[in-house]
Motif scaffolding. Structure first.
Motif, mmCIF file in Angstrom:
data_model
loop_
_atom_site.group_PDB
_atom_site.id
_atom_site.type_symbol
_atom_site.label_atom_id
_atom_site.label_comp_id
_atom_site.label_asym_id
_atom_site.label_seq_id
_atom_site.Cartn_x
_atom_site.Cartn_y
_atom_site.Cartn_z
ATOM 1 N N PHE A 1 0.809 -1.218 0.000
ATOM 2 C CA PHE A 1 0.000 0.000 0.000
ATOM 3 C C PHE A 1 0.845 1.273 0.000
ATOM 4 N N ASP A 2 2.151 1.128 -0.025
ATOM 5 C CA ASP A 2 3.026 2.295 0.079
ATOM 6 C C ASP A 2 2.853 3.251 -1.093
ATOM 7 N N MET A 3 2.484 2.735 -2.259
ATOM 8 C CA MET A 3 2.297 3.608 -3.418
ATOM 9 C C MET A 3 1.063 4.504 -3.263
ATOM 10 N N PHE A 4 0.150 4.151 -2.354
ATOM 11 C CA PHE A 4 -1.051 4.956 -2.143
ATOM 12 C C PHE A 4 -0.913 5.902 -0.958
ATOM 13 N N ARG A 5 0.284 6.023 -0.407
ATOM 14 C CA ARG A 5 0.499 6.882 0.753
ATOM 15 C C ARG A 5 0.303 8.346 0.366
ATOM 16 N N PRO A 6 -0.598 9.045 1.045
ATOM 17 C CA PRO A 6 -0.768 10.465 0.724
ATOM 18 C C PRO A 6 0.388 11.280 1.288
ATOM 19 N N THR A 7 0.708 12.344 0.613
ATOM 20 C CA THR A 7 1.747 13.249 1.110
ATOM 21 C C THR A 7 1.056 14.357 1.896
ATOM 22 N N ILE B 1 4.927 17.314 -8.167
ATOM 23 C CA ILE B 1 5.948 17.117 -7.133
ATOM 24 C C ILE B 1 6.644 15.785 -7.336
ATOM 25 N N ASN B 2 5.859 14.727 -7.554
ATOM 26 C CA ASN B 2 6.458 13.407 -7.766
ATOM 27 C C ASN B 2 7.355 13.399 -9.001
ATOM 28 N N PHE B 3 6.924 14.090 -10.042
ATOM 29 C CA PHE B 3 7.716 14.147 -11.268
ATOM 30 C C PHE B 3 9.015 14.922 -11.046
ATOM 31 N N CYS B 4 8.950 16.034 -10.303
ATOM 32 C CA CYS B 4 10.161 16.811 -10.009
ATOM 33 C C CYS B 4 11.153 16.002 -9.181
ATOM 34 N N VAL B 5 10.636 15.291 -8.175
ATOM 35 C CA VAL B 5 11.512 14.462 -7.349
ATOM 36 C C VAL B 5 12.115 13.343 -8.195
ATOM 37 N N PHE C 1 12.384 3.668 -13.355
ATOM 38 C CA PHE C 1 11.114 4.391 -13.299
ATOM 39 C C PHE C 1 9.995 3.445 -12.876
ATOM 40 N N HIS C 2 9.280 3.832 -11.827
ATOM 41 C CA HIS C 2 8.113 3.084 -11.357
ATOM 42 C C HIS C 2 6.897 3.993 -11.483
ATOM 43 N N PRO C 3 5.993 3.706 -12.396
ATOM 44 C CA PRO C 3 4.831 4.594 -12.565
ATOM 45 C C PRO C 3 3.881 4.569 -11.371
ATOM 46 N N GLU C 4 4.084 3.655 -10.435
ATOM 47 C CA GLU C 4 3.209 3.585 -9.266
ATOM 48 C C GLU C 4 3.358 4.796 -8.350
ATOM 49 N N VAL C 5 4.460 5.542 -8.467
ATOM 50 C CA VAL C 5 4.663 6.673 -7.570
ATOM 51 C C VAL C 5 3.635 7.772 -7.822
ATOM 52 N N PHE C 6 2.998 7.749 -8.969
ATOM 53 C CA PHE C 6 2.032 8.793 -9.280
ATOM 54 C C PHE C 6 0.638 8.496 -8.727
ATOM 55 N N TRP C 7 0.442 7.335 -8.109
ATOM 56 C CA TRP C 7 -0.857 7.025 -7.509
ATOM 57 C C TRP C 7 -1.178 7.943 -6.344
#
Length: 162
Positions: free
Chosen positions: A31-37, A114-118, A130-136
């Motif tokens: 569930f880490d990819m769904f973690r809200p910032t 933000i995710n894209f900049c990081v 590249f893991h596209p899951e970071v954009f979830w």
């Protein structure tokens, strides 16, 4: 007049501290990819609510703290948070007057940015995958925005943060 100058400042920084603590709590790996910032959501809220107190410098400081908290490249989150802070501060009156669902869409786009900049900052290091899951989490941030907005507005009014 001087007694009102620092009124409520502790509420703003306490909300940032709570968001950082919640951000650093471990999640199950699936569930880490769904973690809200939550730190980004709090930053965006305070930029919209009191732009004369929370600014690009605040975003930079919070970004540095986020880099230290996550152990990432120093300055990756600081750059992204500063960029987002500038964009929100530049158009805060427009965003503030939008409907809540429209603000959610803006928050989704900003979180994805933000995710894209990081990611681009980390891409300077060789052998990054590249893991596209970071954009979830941009989607999750947009879904959480209305509830966080209403909660933070209630807190701001209760403690009369100006």
């Amino acid at each position: 007049m001087s007694q009102y100058k620092g009124r409520g400042r502790w509420v703003v920084w306490l909300s940032f501290l709570i968001a950082m603590v919640l951000q650093s709590m471990p999640w199950p790996e699936q569930f880490d990819m769904f973690r809200p910032t939550l730190l980004v959501l709090c930053l965006i809220y305070w930029l919209l609510a009191i732009p004369h107190r929370v600014s690009v410098g605040t975003g930079f400081i919070l970004g540095i703290l986020m880099d230290l908290l996550q152990g990432s490249i120093l300055g990756a989150h600081a750059l992204a948070f500063s960029l987002i802070s500038f964009l929100v501060a530049f158009k805060f009156q427009l965003i503030r007057n939008m409907a809540l669902w429209q603000q959610s869409l803006i928050v989704m786009v900003l979180s994805t940015l933000i995710n894209f900049c990081v990611f681009l900052t980390h891409a300077l290091i060789p052998k990054i995958i590249f893991h596209p899951e970071v954009f979830w989490n941009g989607l999750v941030n947009g879904i959480l925005w209305p509830w966080l907005f209403l909660l933070m507005r209630k807190i701001r009014r209760q403690f009369s943060v100006r």
